[in-house]
Structure formats: structure tokens, C-alpha cells
Scaffold this motif. Structure first.
Motif, short mmCIF file in Angstrom:
data_model
loop_
_atom_site.label_atom_id
_atom_site.label_comp_id
_atom_site.label_asym_id
_atom_site.label_seq_id
_atom_site.Cartn_x
_atom_site.Cartn_y
_atom_site.Cartn_z
N LYS A 1 5.50 3.91 -2.42
CA LYS A 1 6.50 2.93 -2.00
C LYS A 1 6.71 2.99 -0.49
CE LYS A 1 9.38 1.60 -5.83
NZ LYS A 1 10.76 1.29 -6.24
N LYS A 2 6.64 4.17 0.06
CA LYS A 2 6.86 4.34 1.50
C LYS A 2 5.69 3.80 2.31
CE LYS A 2 8.07 7.87 4.92
NZ LYS A 2 8.37 9.32 5.15
N ILE A 3 4.46 4.15 1.92
CA ILE A 3 3.31 3.76 2.75
C ILE A 3 2.88 2.31 2.51
CG2 ILE A 3 2.46 6.12 2.87
CD1 ILE A 3 0.38 5.48 0.81
N LEU A 4 3.35 1.71 1.41
CA LEU A 4 3.02 0.30 1.14
C LEU A 4 4.09 -0.66 1.65
CD1 LEU A 4 1.56 0.50 -2.48
CD2 LEU A 4 0.33 -0.16 -0.40
N ALA A 5 5.07 -0.15 2.37
CA ALA A 5 6.14 -0.99 2.87
C ALA A 5 5.59 -2.08 3.79
CB ALA A 5 7.16 -0.14 3.62
N LYS A 6 6.36 -3.16 3.95
CA LYS A 6 6.03 -4.29 4.82
C LYS A 6 4.80 -5.05 4.34
CE LYS A 6 8.19 -2.17 8.85
NZ LYS A 6 8.02 -1.74 10.28
N GLY A 7 4.61 -5.10 3.03
CA GLY A 7 3.60 -6.00 2.47
C GLY A 7 2.16 -5.58 2.64
N LYS A 8 1.90 -4.29 2.76
CA LYS A 8 0.50 -3.85 2.89
C LYS A 8 -0.29 -4.19 1.61
CE LYS A 8 1.12 -0.03 6.17
NZ LYS A 8 2.58 -0.08 6.32
N ILE A 9 -1.58 -4.37 1.79
CA ILE A 9 -2.47 -4.70 0.67
C ILE A 9 -3.10 -3.41 0.14
CG2 ILE A 9 -4.57 -5.93 -0.01
CD1 ILE A 9 -3.99 -7.88 2.33
N LEU A 10 -3.08 -3.26 -1.17
CA LEU A 10 -3.67 -2.08 -1.79
C LEU A 10 -5.06 -2.43 -2.31
CD1 LEU A 10 -2.96 0.87 -2.39
CD2 LEU A 10 -2.18 0.14 -4.65
N VAL A 11 -6.06 -1.62 -1.95
CA VAL A 11 -7.46 -1.86 -2.27
C VAL A 11 -7.96 -0.79 -3.23
CG1 VAL A 11 -9.81 -1.96 -1.31
CG2 VAL A 11 -7.89 -2.97 -0.04
N GLY A 12 -8.82 -1.17 -4.16
CA GLY A 12 -9.44 -0.19 -5.05
C GLY A 12 -10.49 -0.84 -5.92
N HIS A 13 -11.30 -0.03 -6.56
CA HIS A 13 -12.34 -0.53 -7.46
C HIS A 13 -11.83 -0.38 -8.90
CE1 HIS A 13 -16.42 -1.82 -8.37
NE2 HIS A 13 -16.37 -0.99 -9.39
N SER A 14 -11.76 -1.52 -9.63
CA SER A 14 -11.08 -1.53 -10.93
C SER A 14 -9.72 -0.88 -10.76
CB SER A 14 -11.91 -0.82 -12.00
OG SER A 14 -13.13 -1.50 -12.23
N LEU A 15 -8.99 -1.37 -9.78
CA LEU A 15 -7.74 -0.77 -9.32
C LEU A 15 -6.68 -0.69 -10.41
CD1 LEU A 15 -5.95 0.29 -7.02
CD2 LEU A 15 -5.59 -2.08 -6.31
N TYR A 16 -6.72 -1.61 -11.36
CA TYR A 16 -5.70 -1.62 -12.41
C TYR A 16 -5.69 -0.30 -13.19
CZ TYR A 16 -9.63 -2.74 -15.51
OH TYR A 16 -10.83 -2.70 -16.21
N ARG A 17 -6.85 0.35 -13.30
CA ARG A 17 -6.88 1.63 -14.01
C ARG A 17 -6.08 2.69 -13.27
NH1 ARG A 17 -13.40 1.38 -15.12
NH2 ARG A 17 -13.35 -0.22 -16.77
N ASP A 18 -6.22 2.70 -11.95
CA ASP A 18 -5.45 3.66 -11.14
C ASP A 18 -3.96 3.34 -11.20
OD1 ASP A 18 -7.72 5.18 -9.74
OD2 ASP A 18 -8.21 3.12 -9.25
N LEU A 19 -3.60 2.06 -11.08
CA LEU A 19 -2.19 1.67 -11.13
C LEU A 19 -1.57 1.98 -12.48
CD1 LEU A 19 -2.33 -1.72 -9.20
CD2 LEU A 19 -1.49 0.48 -8.36
N TYR A 20 -2.35 1.79 -13.53
CA TYR A 20 -1.85 2.10 -14.87
C TYR A 20 -1.57 3.60 -15.00
CZ TYR A 20 -1.23 1.46 -19.90
OH TYR A 20 -0.70 1.41 -21.15
N ALA A 21 -2.49 4.43 -14.51
CA ALA A 21 -2.29 5.88 -14.58
C ALA A 21 -1.13 6.32 -13.69
CB ALA A 21 -3.57 6.60 -14.16
N LEU A 22 -0.94 5.62 -12.56
CA LEU A 22 0.15 5.94 -11.64
C LEU A 22 1.48 5.37 -12.09
CD1 LEU A 22 -1.78 5.22 -8.33
CD2 LEU A 22 -0.89 7.46 -9.01
N LYS A 23 1.45 4.50 -13.13
CA LYS A 23 2.64 3.79 -13.60
C LYS A 23 3.32 3.10 -12.42
CE LYS A 23 3.56 6.69 -17.63
NZ LYS A 23 4.54 7.50 -18.37
#
Length: 463
Positions: A214-236
Motif C-alpha cells: 500500500k505504501k509503495i503503490l501510492a499515487k497510482g503506480k502501475i503494478l507489473v507481473g506475469h500472470s499477476l493475478y496469481r501473486d495478488l491472490y496469494a497476497l490477498k
């Protein structure tokens, strides 16, 4: 119910109902089909496609859920409104849109985006991060790439054990081990590179990682990843301003249901391998690779479909066959009778239903078994819309009905050249004796076969 949900467009409500189906959610009157069976005396659950139901019926179903669920449904409506606002802004102010934001939009336009990026963030432990004002986020090009390693826990879930984040200059912003805080069944060290010993004394938790993100993504930064949804799901961690490198490239020789692995995509786009065969994943290298892919896309475009070498596609995909255009009335388990070997089937097909047809994957024990099953499949060879070889088969059911569908390899390589076609389907040597024999055979065939029979003999029927 609330004005936001009641005022939503029908297509949004259709998505929400499908979300409840996918996740097995139930209201006071059960799931979607249970609700239809109870409240529609004429059709019952026989017309269960939410798209074919009225807005009033969709709303009547959603109101049967608890207030907590309705609150989450309103969040999905808000997400849709945000997407609409972004689309409108991009149409009106196309000159102000950053190239990075255009890749965000390309990600959200992918066919699998809504299926994979609608997270169950109504569940305990999830964090949701808003994207902020549309006008400010559209102009921002700041990016961070992330990759995680997960272990398998005794409760059947996956838990994050390492997280790495880099910026667009490949400077490390986060690289830490994470204590799963529950019993681990398999550390998957050969993949994750993390062992039980590595986690001794680690105090960082998933909650700590969520706060850092939440801190490092402040001010609308874009998050990049490969099949990123898997990482976001694990990170909740529910975040919508993303670039998925598996979604922003077109593939010349993969079925639409497949994406290239990070390693094979880097070979094709960046000219290097992220890891050698058998080497464990390196979380940091994978995050860097995802950022390198985005940088290459921004610099060179890669608008034409990319060729992915067959031997660099993930092995699990090579162990499958894709069956598609299957009539919805044909149970998927009946498909197994036409394949040799010892296959199993993916019965989770709801998200791949297209009108009167569906598709599913047949899994085999190894690549050789999948190849053999395809080669021995009794069917007429055709090509799909992208030129990939497939077989059209007919299956005779126990009740005497005949159902037709298509089967192709998940990975088949590039479009077949003339020489490759000859290798697959050798042509007889063209000489005088052969021509006479063919002519005589044709005459005998015409004497034996009626025109009506010839029309029906387009493809073999598998008993």
C-alpha cells in the motif's frame, strides 16, 4: 439493496451472478440455479445463462445475499464504473494517456481479465486498494514489477514465502522472506528455492507485506507481473491498475486458452532465458524479467503475433489436449471414451461456456501419452481460424445420439508449411499404375456408395 446495485447496467449484474457461480456463493435461497428452480415455474434452472435473464431476475437473486455480500457486489459495480470512466477518458483525451496506461488498458481488455482479476476480497484478510482519480492515474507512468514464491500448506491453501519488487530501472524496492504462520505441507524447494531452514527466525507476515505494498503503490503506480493475478491472490491484495505480461502479447502458435510462460516469452521477446531447465525460480529475476518485457513492449511494440517455441511452453500444457465446440448437453466425462491412454478431465468448465457450446482440457500422464492420444484419435483433420491443426470427431452416445466437436493439442507449433503437411499426411507416389488403381477404386466406390451415404461420411463416428 442500495441505489448503486439497483442502478447498475444489466451486463454488470450478469458478471456478478457469474462471479457467484464461479465461487459457489449462495444466498438465502441457495445458488443461482437453486434460485431459478424455486422461483421460475415455467423454465426453472433450464435457462441458467444469466445473460438470458432479465435485470429484475438478476437483482432478485442478488438481494437474497447478506448485507456483507451486497457490499462486495457494490464494489464490483464501482469497479465497472471506474473502467467505464477510464475508457471515456482515453477516448476524449487520447493524447494525454501515458504509454504505460495503454498497456494497463490492453490488460483489462484481455478475454481472461474479468475471470481472473475479480478477487474474493470479501473474505477475511483481504486488502483492497483504490486507484484514485482517473485524470491523475492516466498520466502516470510509474511502474513496479512484483513476483512471489508460494508454498503449499496443510489446509490446502498456498502461502507467500518470498516477495520481490523492482522499479522500472530494476532497482530493488522490496525483497523479503515471509513467514506463512501456518503448517507447511510442501516447501516446493525445487521451484521456490526456499527451504524450511530459510524461514527460521523470519518474523515478516503477510499483513506486513500488504502494508508495504500500500505504501509503495501510492499515487497510482502501475503494478507489473506475469500472470499477476496469481501473486495478488496469494497476497490477498486487490489492485486493479496492473499490467499482466501474459496478456499484452499476441501468440501465433498457442490456443486462445493458453499463455506463454515467463521463460519462453523472455526467450522470444528479450532474447534470453530467465532460468535453465531444472533451475529453481528466482523471485528477483522473475520480477526483473516482467519489467524487461514491459520495457521491450513499450520500445518495440510487438504488435504482430509472437512465435513461441513448442519445447519452451510449460510442460503441463504439453500434457493436455483441448476439446472445444462441445455441445452443452454432452457431459464432459463422456469425452474420455474416445481417447487412448489414461486421461482425466477438467470439469470446471463454467467460465468457458460460449452459448450452446463449451470447451475443456483433457489431461494425460505425460507428453508422449498426449501426443499418442491425438495421433490415434479417429477424426478428420482440419484447421482452426489461426491455422492450427485439429481433428473433427463424432462421438456416438449410449442413447444412440451423435455429438460432434473438435480436439487439438494445446501446443502444436507454428502453422503447417507444405512440407510439414506432407510429413503429417504422406501423399502416394504419383505414377501411372497408381492413377489406374485409384481410378478403378473410385469406380468401384461409386458403384457401392449412394450419394446420401457419401454426404453422411464426412467424419468417422467413435463408438
Amino acid at each position: 439493496m442500495g441505489e448503486r446495485l439497483a442502478g447498475a447496467e444489466k451486463e454488470v449484474l450478469v458478471e456478478i451472478v457469474r462471479f457467484t457461480q464461479k465461487n459457489g456463493l449462495k444466498g438465502a435461497e441457495g445458488g443461482w440455479k437453486d434460485f431459478l428452480a424455486r422461483n421460475d415455474k415455467k423454465f426453472g434452472a433450464s435457462v441458467s445463462d444469466p445473460k438470458k435473464r432479465t435485470k429484475d431476475v438478476l437483482l432478485a437473486f442478488l438481494v437474497t445475499f447478506s448485507k456483507d455480500f451486497q457490499k462486495y457486489f457494490r464494489k464490483l459495480v464501482r469497479r465497472h464504473a471506474e473502467r467505464r470512466a477510464i475508457e471515456q477518458y482515453m477516448n476524449e483525451f487520447s493524447g494525454r494517456i501515458s504509454p504505460e496506461q495503454k498497456l494497463v488498458q490492453l490488460t483489462t481488455e484481455h478475454l481472461d481479465y474479468r475471470k481472473n482479476y475479480y478477487f474474493p476480497s470479501y473474505q477475511e484478510g483481504w486488502k483492497v486498494m483504490r486507484i484514485g482519480k482517473v485524470s491523475s492515474s492516466m498520466n502516470s507512468g510509474a511502474m513496479l514489477a512484483i513476483d512471489c514464491e508460494m508454498v503449499l500448506c496443510h489446509d490446502g491453501t498456498e502461502a507467500v514465502v518470498r516477495v520481490c519488487v523492482v522499479d522500472n530501472k530494476l532497482e530493488v524496492k522490496l525483497d523479503t522472506l515471509v513467514n506463512p504462520l501456518k503448517a507447511v505441507a510442501d516447501y516446493r524447494t525445487h521451484i521456490t528455492g526456499v527451504s524450511k531452514k530459510d524461514l527460521e527466525g523470519v518474523t515478516c507476515s503477510l499483513v506486513d507485506i500488504q502494508k508495504s505494498l500500500k505504501k509503495i503503490l501510492a499515487k497510482g503506480k502501475i503494478l507489473v507481473g506475469h500472470s499477476l493475478y496469481r501473486d495478488l491472490y496469494a497476497l490477498k491484495f486487490d489492485y486493479s491498475r496492473v499490467i499482466d505480461t501474459a496478456y499484452i502479447f499476441k501468440y501465433a502458435n498457442l490456443p486462445t486458452t493458453s499463455t506463454a510462460s515467463l521463460n519462453s516469452l523472455c526467450k522470444s521477446v528479450c532474447g534470453y532465458s530467465v532460468r535453465e531447465d531444472g533451475e529453481p525460480h528466482n523471485c528477483l529475476k522473475d520480477a526483473e524479467a516482467a519489467m524487461n518485457l514491459v520495457t521491450a513492449k513499450l520500445k518495440h511494440g510487438f504488435n504482430d503475433p509472437i512465435e513461441i517455441a513448442e519445447n519452451s511452453v510449460p510442460e503441463p500444457d504439453q500434457m493436455k489436449l483441448l476439446a472445444h465446440r462441445i455441445p452443452v448437453y454432452l457431459p464432459c466425462q463422456e469425452l474420455l471414451k474416445i481417447f487412448s491412454g489414461n486421461p482425466s478431465i477438467d470439469e470446471k468448465i463454467d467460465s468457458r461456456i460460449r452459448g450452446e457450446f463449451y470447451s475443456t482440457c483433457i489431461s494425460f500422464n505425460d507428453i508422449d501419452e498426449a501426443d499418442k492420444a491425438f495421433d490415434e484419435l479417429d477424426g478428420q483433420e482440419t484447421k482452426d481460424s489461426s491455422g492450427r491443426l485439429q481433428k473433427s470427431v463424432l462421438l456416438k452416445r449410449d442413447n444412440g445420439d451423435v455429438a460432434g466437436f473438435f480436439v487439438r493439442k494445446m501446443v502444436y507449433g507454428s502453422r503447417l508449411s507444405n512440407s510439414e503437411v506432407l510429413k503429417k499426411r504422406p501423399q502416394p507416389t504419383e505414377n501411372t499404375e497408381q492413377k489406374k488403381e485409384d481410378a478403378n477404386g473410385d469406380n468401384r466406390k461409386r458403384q457401392r456408395t449412394s450419394k446420401k451415404h457419401a454426404k453422411k461420411a464426412k467424419a468417422p463416428v467413435v463408438e
